[in-house]
Enzyme design. Structure first.
Site, PDB file in Angstrom:
ATOM      1  N   ASP A   1      -4.393  28.972  -2.713  1.00 42.23           N
ATOM      2  CA  ASP A   1      -5.242  27.894  -2.179  1.00 42.23           C
ATOM      3  C   ASP A   1      -6.443  28.409  -1.392  1.00 42.23           C
ATOM      4  OD1 ASP A   1      -3.460  26.089  -3.294  1.00 42.23           O
ATOM      5  OD2 ASP A   1      -2.274  25.948  -1.448  1.00 42.23           O
TER       6      ASP A   1
ATOM      7  N   LYS B   1     -10.077  29.402  -5.113  1.00 49.76           N
ATOM      8  CA  LYS B   1     -10.383  30.102  -6.376  1.00 49.76           C
ATOM      9  C   LYS B   1     -11.088  29.169  -7.366  1.00 49.76           C
ATOM     10  CE  LYS B   1      -6.008  30.951  -6.798  1.00 49.76           C
ATOM     11  NZ  LYS B   1      -5.533  30.504  -5.470  1.00 49.76           N
TER      12      LYS B   1
ATOM     13  N   LYS C   1     -13.057  26.636  -6.810  1.00 51.16           N
ATOM     14  CA  LYS C   1     -14.463  26.478  -6.441  1.00 51.16           C
ATOM     15  C   LYS C   1     -15.284  27.696  -6.901  1.00 51.16           C
ATOM     16  CE  LYS C   1     -18.139  26.640  -3.672  1.00 51.16           C
ATOM     17  NZ  LYS C   1     -18.924  26.092  -2.604  1.00 51.16           N
TER      18      LYS C   1
ATOM     19  N   ASN D   1       2.119  25.043 -11.220  1.00 53.12           N
ATOM     20  CA  ASN D   1       2.309  25.194  -9.772  1.00 53.12           C
ATOM     21  C   ASN D   1       0.936  25.358  -9.097  1.00 53.12           C
ATOM     22  OD1 ASN D   1       1.988  27.678 -11.057  1.00 53.12           O
ATOM     23  ND2 ASN D   1       3.458  28.783  -9.784  1.00 53.12           N
TER      24      ASN D   1
ATOM     25  N   GLY E   1      -3.025  24.542  -8.265  1.00 53.11           N
ATOM     26  CA  GLY E   1      -3.905  23.381  -8.149  1.00 53.11           C
ATOM     27  C   GLY E   1      -5.258  23.911  -7.724  1.00 53.11           C
ATOM     28  N   HIS E   2      -6.207  23.924  -8.642  1.00 54.33           N
ATOM     29  CA  HIS E   2      -7.531  24.491  -8.365  1.00 54.33           C
ATOM     30  C   HIS E   2      -8.549  23.355  -8.262  1.00 54.33           C
ATOM     31  CE1 HIS E   2      -6.251  28.623 -10.202  1.00 54.33           C
ATOM     32  NE2 HIS E   2      -5.520  28.252  -9.180  1.00 54.33           N
TER      33      HIS E   2
ATOM     34  N   GLN F   1      -2.353  31.345  -7.805  1.00 54.14           N
ATOM     35  CA  GLN F   1      -1.623  31.828  -6.625  1.00 54.14           C
ATOM     36  C   GLN F   1      -2.451  32.881  -5.887  1.00 54.14           C
ATOM     37  OE1 GLN F   1       0.645  31.564  -9.776  1.00 54.14           O
ATOM     38  NE2 GLN F   1       0.437  29.491  -9.047  1.00 54.14           N
TER      39      GLN F   1
ATOM     40  N   GLY G   1       0.902  18.002  -2.643  1.00 56.12           N
ATOM     41  CA  GLY G   1       0.517  17.198  -1.484  1.00 56.12           C
ATOM     42  C   GLY G   1       1.197  17.636  -0.192  1.00 56.12           C
TER      43      GLY G   1
ATOM     44  N   GLY H   1     -19.050  24.951   1.740  1.00 57.53           N
ATOM     45  CA  GLY H   1     -18.580  23.583   1.534  1.00 57.53           C
ATOM     46  C   GLY H   1     -17.853  23.534   0.199  1.00 57.53           C
TER      47      GLY H   1
HETATM   48  P1  GDP Z   1      -7.336  27.225  -5.090  1.00 54.48           P
HETATM   49  O1  GDP Z   1      -5.939  26.907  -5.460  1.00 54.48           O
HETATM   50  O2  GDP Z   1      -7.504  28.644  -4.637  1.00 54.48           O
HETATM   51  O3  GDP Z   1      -8.336  26.860  -6.156  1.00 54.48           O
HETATM   52  O4  GDP Z   1      -7.682  26.322  -3.806  1.00 54.48           O
HETATM   53  P2  GDP Z   1      -7.340  24.760  -3.624  1.00 54.48           P
HETATM   54  O5  GDP Z   1      -8.216  23.979  -4.494  1.00 54.48           O
HETATM   55  O6  GDP Z   1      -5.878  24.538  -3.731  1.00 54.48           O
HETATM   56  O7  GDP Z   1      -7.696  24.561  -2.099  1.00 54.48           O
HETATM   57  C1  GDP Z   1      -8.971  24.847  -1.597  1.00 54.48           C
HETATM   58  C2  GDP Z   1      -9.546  23.583  -0.942  1.00 54.48           C
HETATM   59  O8  GDP Z   1     -10.680  23.928  -0.188  1.00 54.48           O
HETATM   60  C3  GDP Z   1     -10.028  22.554  -1.955  1.00 54.48           C
HETATM   61  O9  GDP Z   1      -9.866  21.282  -1.400  1.00 54.48           O
HETATM   62  C4  GDP Z   1     -11.528  22.884  -2.084  1.00 54.48           C
HETATM   63  O10 GDP Z   1     -12.294  21.757  -2.495  1.00 54.48           O
HETATM   64  C5  GDP Z   1     -11.852  23.275  -0.694  1.00 54.48           C
HETATM   65  N1  GDP Z   1     -12.931  24.261  -0.515  1.00 54.48           N
HETATM   66  C6  GDP Z   1     -13.181  25.398  -1.225  1.00 54.48           C
HETATM   67  N2  GDP Z   1     -14.171  26.104  -0.638  1.00 54.48           N
HETATM   68  C7  GDP Z   1     -14.552  25.412   0.453  1.00 54.48           C
HETATM   69  C8  GDP Z   1     -15.493  25.664   1.497  1.00 54.48           C
HETATM   70  O11 GDP Z   1     -16.165  26.686   1.555  1.00 54.48           O
HETATM   71  N3  GDP Z   1     -15.595  24.710   2.470  1.00 54.48           N
HETATM   72  C9  GDP Z   1     -14.839  23.579   2.467  1.00 54.48           C
HETATM   73  N4  GDP Z   1     -15.016  22.717   3.460  1.00 54.48           N
HETATM   74  N5  GDP Z   1     -13.942  23.335   1.515  1.00 54.48           N
HETATM   75  C10 GDP Z   1     -13.788  24.241   0.537  1.00 54.48           C
HETATM   76  P1  IMO Z   2      -2.912  28.065  -6.416  1.00 59.32           P
HETATM   77  O1  IMO Z   2      -3.249  28.691  -7.753  1.00 59.32           O
HETATM   78  C1  IMO Z   2      -0.281  27.999  -2.962  1.00 59.32           C
HETATM   79  C2  IMO Z   2       3.958  28.874  -3.664  1.00 59.32           C
HETATM   80  C3  IMO Z   2       4.962  27.762  -3.433  1.00 59.32           C
HETATM   81  C4  IMO Z   2       6.156  28.575  -2.978  1.00 59.32           C
HETATM   82  C5  IMO Z   2       6.074  29.826  -3.852  1.00 59.32           C
HETATM   83  C6  IMO Z   2       6.949  29.771  -5.104  1.00 59.32           C
HETATM   84  O2  IMO Z   2      -3.297  26.647  -6.287  1.00 59.32           O
HETATM   85  O3  IMO Z   2      -3.405  28.928  -5.311  1.00 59.32           O
HETATM   86  P2  IMO Z   2       6.765  28.411  -7.396  1.00 59.32           P
HETATM   87  O4  IMO Z   2       6.732  26.948  -7.665  1.00 59.32           O
HETATM   88  O5  IMO Z   2       5.576  29.155  -7.902  1.00 59.32           O
HETATM   89  O6  IMO Z   2       8.047  29.059  -7.832  1.00 59.32           O
HETATM   90  O7  IMO Z   2       6.757  28.531  -5.779  1.00 59.32           O
HETATM   91  O8  IMO Z   2       4.717  29.932  -4.249  1.00 59.32           O
HETATM   92  N1  IMO Z   2       2.859  28.554  -4.610  1.00 59.32           N
HETATM   93  C7  IMO Z   2       1.597  28.314  -4.234  1.00 59.32           C
HETATM   94  N2  IMO Z   2       1.044  28.225  -3.010  1.00 59.32           N
HETATM   95  N3  IMO Z   2      -1.066  27.893  -4.049  1.00 59.32           N
HETATM   96  C8  IMO Z   2      -0.540  28.009  -5.294  1.00 59.32           C
HETATM   97  O9  IMO Z   2      -1.302  28.055  -6.405  1.00 59.32           O
HETATM   98  C9  IMO Z   2       0.860  28.197  -5.426  1.00 59.32           C
HETATM   99  N4  IMO Z   2       1.701  28.318  -6.476  1.00 59.32           N
HETATM  100  C10 IMO Z   2       2.915  28.555  -5.962  1.00 59.32           C
HETATM  101  O10 IMO Z   2       4.526  26.864  -2.437  1.00 59.32           O
HETATM  102  O11 IMO Z   2       5.971  28.989  -1.645  1.00 59.32           O
HETATM  103 MG    MG Z   3      -4.434  25.519  -4.995  1.00 62.15          MG
END
Ligand code: GDP
Ligand code: IMO
Ligand code: MG
Length: 418
Positions: A13, A16, A18, A38, A40-41, A224, A302, A409
């Site tokens: 999270d 990546k 973005k 698993n 969520g990008h 991840q 969530g 952002g």
């Molecule tokens: P990922 O799994 O690595 O792709 O990251 P996620 O999408 O799960 O979580 C990153 C969150 O941060 C998302 O809600 C993005 O829209 C948000 N985000 C990414 N870069 C920025 C940033 O530089 N500033 C802000 N405010 N939000 C960001």
């Molecule tokens: P992205 O790509 C954050 C975490 C789970 C748990 C552990 C094992 O959006 O960054 P799993 O369901 O993979 O067996 O769970 O890994 N986890 C993540 N945490 N971002 C993710 O993906 C994740 N994918 C798995 O919360 O701790």
């Molecule tokens: Mg994510």
């Protein structure tokens, strides 16, 4: 120019999605190489806001080929839902190519993980997407389904029924019941899925090798993060796949010598969903405040994300493990809103073994340096616009690794390039 790898430098999270969406504007091929839904990008661009789980983040560019490679585990119904949701927003998946060797997350994998969780066996806090049980079947070489199993309808249906019966029996023996959906439903769902997916199955290995030898720009998208990697992460509180840059080469067939950029995406603070040690975790109200400011709730489940300070010991580890050429920093616009910001410079521990990578993380104590909050970063479009305190913070990180992308952002264009 050919290959750029993007991986998470922390516990997932990091942003990546973005960063890949931004870089994919120049990419010929974008390849997802590990994990499943698993992940969520989150992506925010001119077309809308999306949370991609399986679809590579190059899908918004009509000319970019998107590949789901063999290291990914695919839950077909979820992939189809994702394709339909994108189509409803005018985004076509016509350029999606799927490896015949990718494994399938089947209904019994979800049932099994749910049973483990109900029994309290599942202390990891997984996403309950059947990821662990699917990779387990892959490694055990029994009862596994791959995309290529879909090719012959008859063979697929025979295997589907045989494995369904075996898994039902196995779950009954181990848990006293077996909450797998009825076979007829699975059969129907998977025949529909088969028709949707087969047109996308391709010789992706050849596709990637051909693109590399034609010097096309290939982007490898990790899911991840380094600390969730099954071999290099904070085991056992990890996922079941390789989320690092070495995993990217292994799982896509890309030659390491063709890789020119290895970008680790790092949040300006750290978050973690699920259980496991987290040395810089912030306790109490401040954790909640940062979670609220950064909207730190999982894009897949969530669940509230645990928040902590940037950990330079861990970042240096991610640089070593992935051989990062650079960092892309996200969310410093959020962190800067706090009045005082801490950064972990090193770990304090009596036992030198505790400082070895991810071993002994439960017992280390962080040694912090404090920075003053720098406010939001609205209107900053080049590095010289950035507040001085923030530049001091960046210089500290750059003692470890160069930084070429600073996200200010969530939108695609909210980014400062070096
Ligand atoms: P990922 O799994 O690595 O792709 O990251 P996620 O999408 O799960 O979580 C990153 C969150 O941060 C998302 O809600 C993005 O829209 C948000 N985000 C990414 N870069 C920025 C940033 O530089 N500033 C802000 N405010 N939000 C960001
Ligand atoms: P992205 O790509 C954050 C975490 C789970 C748990 C552990 C094992 O959006 O960054 P799993 O369901 O993979 O067996 O769970 O890994 N986890 C993540 N945490 N971002 C993710 O993906 C994740 N994918 C798995 O919360 O701790
Ligand atoms: Mg994510």
């Amino acid at each position: 120019m050919p290959v750029t790898i993007v991986v998470g430098a922390q516990w997932g999270d990091e942003g990546k999605g973005k960063i890949v969406d931004y870089l994919a504007q120049q990419a010929d091929v974008v390849v997802r190489f590990n994990g499943g839904n698993n992940a969520g990008h989150t992506i925010k661009n001119a077309i809308g806001k999306f949370a991609l789980h399986l679809m590579p983040a190059g899908v918004f560019n009509p000319d970019t080929v998107c590949v789901i490679e063999r290291g990914v585990v695919i839950h077909l119904p979820s992939l189809i839902t994702e394709m339909d949701e994108l189509a409803a927003c005018g985004v076509s998946a016509k350029n999606l190519a799927i490896s015949p060797f990718a494994h399938l997350v089947m209904p019994w994998h979800l049932a099994e993980e749910q049973m483990q969780s109900n029994k309290g066996q599942e202390a990891i806090g997984t996403t309950l997407r059947g990821i662990g049980p699917c990779y387990q079947d892959k490694a055990s070489r029994r009862h596994a389904f791959r995309v290529c199993d879909l090719l012959s309808r008859t063979k697929f249906l025979n295997k589907l029924e045989a494995v369904f019966l075996a898994k039902k029996e196995d779950l009954r023996k181990r848990y006293g019941k077996s909450p797998i959906e009825p076979f007829e439903k699975i059969r129907k769902d998977y025949l529909v899925a088969r028709d949707r997916i087969l047109p996308h199955v391709a010789d992706t290995f050849q596709l990637i090798c051909g693109a590399a030898s034609d010097k096309k720009h290939i982007l490898l998208e990790g899911a991840q993060g380094t600390l969730l990697d099954v071999d290099y992460g904070s085991y056992p509180y990890v996922t079941s796949s390789n989320a690092t840059a070495m995993g990217a080469c292994m799982l896509t067939g890309v030659a390491p010598r063709d890789v020119t950029r290895i970008i680790g995406v790092a949040k300006a603070y750290v978050t973690r969903v699920g259980n496991g040690p987290f040395p810089t975790e912030i306790k109490g109200r401040l954790n909640e405040k940062l979670r609220k400011l950064g909207n730190e709730f999982g894009a897949t489940t969530g669940r509230p994300r645990r928040c902590g300070w940037l950990d330079l010991h861990m970042l240096a580890y991610a640089v070593r493990v992935n051989h990062l050429t650079e960092i892309a920093l996200t969310k410093s616009d959020i962190l800067g809103l706090l009045p005082a910001i801490k950064v972990c410079e090193a770990y304090i521990t009596k036992d030198p073994w505790d400082c070895i990578d991810t071993f002994g993380l439960e017992s280390v104590k962080p040694d912090y340096e404090t920075y003053a909050g720098w406010g939001d970063l609205k209107g900053c479009s080049v590095r010289n616009d950035l507040p001085e305190e923030f530049r001091r913070y960046l210089s500290r990180i750059e003692k470890i690794v160069p930084m070429n992308l600073i996200s200010t952002g969530s939108g695609r264009d909210e980014i400062i390039t070096a």
